[in-house]
Scaffold this active site. Structure first.
Site, PDB file in Angstrom:
ATOM      1  N   GLY A 130      92.526  88.253  35.471  1.00  0.00           N
ATOM      2  CA  GLY A 130      92.220  89.244  34.441  1.00  0.00           C
ATOM      3  C   GLY A 130      92.313  90.689  34.879  1.00  0.00           C
TER       4      GLY A 130
ATOM      5  CD  GLU B  77      85.890  90.764  37.608  1.00  0.00           C
ATOM      6  OE1 GLU B  77      87.040  90.682  37.155  1.00  0.00           O
ATOM      7  OE2 GLU B  77      85.165  89.784  37.736  1.00  0.00           O
TER       8      GLU B  77
ATOM      9  CG  ASP C 121      79.923  87.984  29.925  1.00  0.00           C
ATOM     10  OD1 ASP C 121      79.132  88.576  29.188  1.00  0.00           O
ATOM     11  OD2 ASP C 121      80.349  86.838  29.677  1.00  0.00           O
TER      12      ASP C 121
ATOM     13  CG  PHE D 248      85.708  85.525  24.057  1.00  0.00           C
ATOM     14  CD1 PHE D 248      85.181  85.161  25.290  1.00  0.00           C
ATOM     15  CD2 PHE D 248      87.068  85.370  23.845  1.00  0.00           C
ATOM     16  CE1 PHE D 248      85.990  84.638  26.286  1.00  0.00           C
ATOM     17  CE2 PHE D 248      87.889  84.852  24.847  1.00  0.00           C
ATOM     18  CZ  PHE D 248      87.350  84.488  26.059  1.00  0.00           C
TER      19      PHE D 248
ATOM     20  CG  ASP E 120      92.236  83.686  29.762  1.00  0.00           C
ATOM     21  OD1 ASP E 120      91.274  84.284  30.282  1.00  0.00           O
ATOM     22  OD2 ASP E 120      92.288  82.451  29.653  1.00  0.00           O
TER      23      ASP E 120
ATOM     24  NE  ARG F 204      95.640  85.154  32.186  1.00  0.00           N
ATOM     25  CZ  ARG F 204      94.358  85.046  32.544  1.00  0.00           C
ATOM     26  NH1 ARG F 204      93.594  86.107  32.574  1.00  0.00           N
ATOM     27  NH2 ARG F 204      93.843  83.882  32.885  1.00  0.00           N
TER      28      ARG F 204
END
Ligand code: 5GP
Length: 176
Positions: free
Chosen positions: A42, A97, A101, A150, A157, A163
């Protein structure tokens, strides 16, 4: 399961936010070398965009850890899938990063990397979802703080898809 995707952070806003983070890093580190540690997969889009605006000498390395399967709920289990290629001893490390979360992944990763004796270690995240935090961890650099949704795109993804979207989108699951 049907869902729709809506835009949360459009492309130009995303780029501006990332540029601002790069400026802060430029101010903080001056001409010191920095070693960017990117968390796969990610973090890749954020790493490449961010590093374009950094003015010092930059080296990069990658590691891969798992915390999510194909589900959208954190398992809290962190496993190293791919370790760094190079030692980080005495380097100024910035962990790059995609999103913080619950903080489970990063709190594990940062403490493991600290054991390798870098000169310094900081955390830089594109997105922060503080409302879901389970571990006491704060990023040193955050491009955007987002609500508890989300998200996908720009490296993030949903079941390994999306992505490559150039913006950050939100998934809204339709009522069954
Ligand atoms: P944490 O351990 O902080 O709960 O989770 C970190 C990882 O979970 C991130 O690197 C990312 O891969 C994944 N993650 C957390 N929230 C989201 C989200 O909203 N969308 C996507 N696609 N991945 C997420």
């Amino acid at each position: 399961m049907s869902y729709t995707i809506s835009k949360l952070i459009p492309e130009d806003e995303l780029r501006e936010g990332i540029k601002k983070v790069a400026e802060r890093i430029n101010n903080d580190y001056g001409d010191k070398d920095v070693h960017l540690v990117c968390v796969l997969k990610g973090g890749v889009y954020f790493l490449t965009e961010l590093s374009k605006y950094l003015k010092m000498n930059v080296s990069i390395d990658f590691m891969s850890v798992s915390s999510y399967g194909s589900s959208t709920v954190s398992s809290g289990v962190v496993k190293i899938i791919k370790d760094l290629d190079e030692p980080i001893k005495d380097k100024n490390v910035i962990v790059v990063e995609d999103i913080v979360d619950t903080g489970n992944t990063l709190s594990y990763l940062i403490s493991m990397l600290k054991d390798r004796e870098p000169a310094s270690i900081k955390l830089c995240t594109m997105l922060d979802k503080p409302s879901r935090r389970e571990k006491d961890i704060d990023a040193d650099y955050t491009a955007f703080t987002i609500p508890d949704k989300f998200v996908l795109g720009f490296g993030l993804d949903f079941d390994q898809k999306y992505r490559n979207l150039p913006y950050i989108g939100v998934v809204e699951f339709d009522e069954q």
